[in-house]
Motif scaffolding. Structure first.
Motif, PDB file in Angstrom:
ATOM      1  N   PRO A  30       0.833  -1.197   0.000  1.00  0.00           N
ATOM      2  CA  PRO A  30       0.000   0.000   0.000  1.00  0.00           C
ATOM      3  C   PRO A  30       0.873   1.254   0.000  1.00  0.00           C
ATOM      4  O   PRO A  30       1.848   1.346   0.747  1.00  0.00           O
ATOM      5  CB  PRO A  30      -0.789  -0.099   1.308  1.00  0.00           C
ATOM      6  N   ILE A  31       0.524   2.210  -0.856  1.00  0.00           N
ATOM      7  CA  ILE A  31       1.259   3.467  -0.950  1.00  0.00           C
ATOM      8  C   ILE A  31       0.295   4.619  -0.721  1.00  0.00           C
ATOM      9  O   ILE A  31      -0.721   4.744  -1.409  1.00  0.00           O
ATOM     10  CB  ILE A  31       1.936   3.630  -2.327  1.00  0.00           C
ATOM     11  N   ALA A  51      -0.641   4.861  -6.542  1.00  0.00           N
ATOM     12  CA  ALA A  51      -0.877   5.143  -5.122  1.00  0.00           C
ATOM     13  C   ALA A  51      -2.264   4.636  -4.730  1.00  0.00           C
ATOM     14  O   ALA A  51      -3.186   4.637  -5.540  1.00  0.00           O
ATOM     15  CB  ALA A  51      -0.764   6.640  -4.847  1.00  0.00           C
ATOM     16  N   ASP A  52      -2.397   4.211  -3.487  1.00  0.00           N
ATOM     17  CA  ASP A  52      -3.675   3.729  -2.984  1.00  0.00           C
ATOM     18  C   ASP A  52      -4.458   4.815  -2.277  1.00  0.00           C
ATOM     19  O   ASP A  52      -5.651   4.684  -2.053  1.00  0.00           O
ATOM     20  CB  ASP A  52      -3.447   2.559  -2.021  1.00  0.00           C
ATOM     21  N   GLY A  53      -3.775   5.885  -1.910  1.00  0.00           N
ATOM     22  CA  GLY A  53      -4.410   7.010  -1.250  1.00  0.00           C
ATOM     23  C   GLY A  53      -3.576   8.252  -1.466  1.00  0.00           C
ATOM     24  O   GLY A  53      -2.416   8.182  -1.910  1.00  0.00           O
ATOM     25  N   TYR A  54      -4.163   9.416  -1.153  1.00  0.00           N
ATOM     26  CA  TYR A  54      -3.506  10.692  -1.409  1.00  0.00           C
ATOM     27  C   TYR A  54      -3.856  11.626  -0.266  1.00  0.00           C
ATOM     28  O   TYR A  54      -5.029  11.896  -0.026  1.00  0.00           O
ATOM     29  CB  TYR A  54      -4.022  11.238  -2.742  1.00  0.00           C
ATOM     30  N   VAL A  97     -11.435   2.379  -0.902  1.00  0.00           N
ATOM     31  CA  VAL A  97     -11.078   1.496   0.210  1.00  0.00           C
ATOM     32  C   VAL A  97     -10.650   0.120  -0.308  1.00  0.00           C
ATOM     33  O   VAL A  97      -9.882  -0.583   0.340  1.00  0.00           O
ATOM     34  CB  VAL A  97     -12.272   1.373   1.191  1.00  0.00           C
ATOM     35  N   VAL A  98     -11.089  -0.233  -1.486  1.00  0.00           N
ATOM     36  CA  VAL A  98     -10.849  -1.569  -2.020  1.00  0.00           C
ATOM     37  C   VAL A  98      -9.358  -1.895  -2.138  1.00  0.00           C
ATOM     38  O   VAL A  98      -8.916  -2.947  -1.666  1.00  0.00           O
ATOM     39  CB  VAL A  98     -11.549  -1.738  -3.391  1.00  0.00           C
ATOM     40  N   ASN A  99      -8.556  -1.025  -2.746  1.00  0.00           N
ATOM     41  CA  ASN A  99      -7.136  -1.353  -2.949  1.00  0.00           C
ATOM     42  C   ASN A  99      -6.360  -1.493  -1.647  1.00  0.00           C
ATOM     43  O   ASN A  99      -5.670  -2.494  -1.463  1.00  0.00           O
ATOM     44  CB  ASN A  99      -6.464  -0.330  -3.862  1.00  0.00           C
ATOM     45  N   PRO A 100      -6.434  -0.527  -0.717  1.00  0.00           N
ATOM     46  CA  PRO A 100      -5.702  -0.741   0.554  1.00  0.00           C
ATOM     47  C   PRO A 100      -6.179  -1.980   1.293  1.00  0.00           C
ATOM     48  O   PRO A 100      -5.386  -2.712   1.859  1.00  0.00           O
ATOM     49  CB  PRO A 100      -5.990   0.522   1.364  1.00  0.00           C
TER      50      PRO A 100
END
Length: 130
Positions: A30-31, A51-54, A97-100
């Motif tokens: 997770p990034i 990236a999984d979030g920002y 939320v799915v990727n993380p």
């Protein structure tokens, strides 16, 4: 191997977006991209690069580590993770939320860390159950 990478976009020797792009070739961790740029285009570019979030600067470091055990509404998450526009749907937040969850959970179909609070939002497990 780290459990999560918080990656600053602006580094002195290399652009964090380039680091993200290179890491995605060989690693599935997770990034969370950290950046001063907060436009929708910048956030979308970071997510498209892998990236999984920002998270936008300035931010309070307590915000990054204060989720365990406390539930957050979908709207609250959208605002804290880059100020998504007000037309963002609950389903749109769910998709972020799915990727993380897929990367953090041993079994994403039975979440142990990133939990759904039905009809409300999400929370990180507080660790007291295991």
């Amino acid at each position: 191997m780290p459990d999560l990478l918080v990656l600053d976009v602006l580094m002195t020797e290399i652009d964090g977006r380039d680091v993200c792009r290179v890491l995605r070739v060989d690693y599935d961790l997770p990034i969370l991209m950290l950046a001063a740029r907060s436009s929708a285009d910048d956030r979308v570019l970071g997510l498209e690069l892998g990236a999984d979030g920002y998270l936008t600067k300035p931010y309070d470091p307590r915000e990054l580590v204060a989720e365990p055990g406390r539930a957050h509404t979908r709207r609250e998450l959208a605002e804290r993770l880059g100020g998504l526009d007000r037309t963002a749907t609950d389903r749109g937040v769910d998709m972020h939320v799915v990727n993380p969850r897929r990367k953090l959970q041993p079994d994403p179909r039975s979440p142990a860390y990133l939990l759904t609070v039905h009809g409300f939002g999400y929370k990180l497990a507080d660790g007291s159950a295991g």
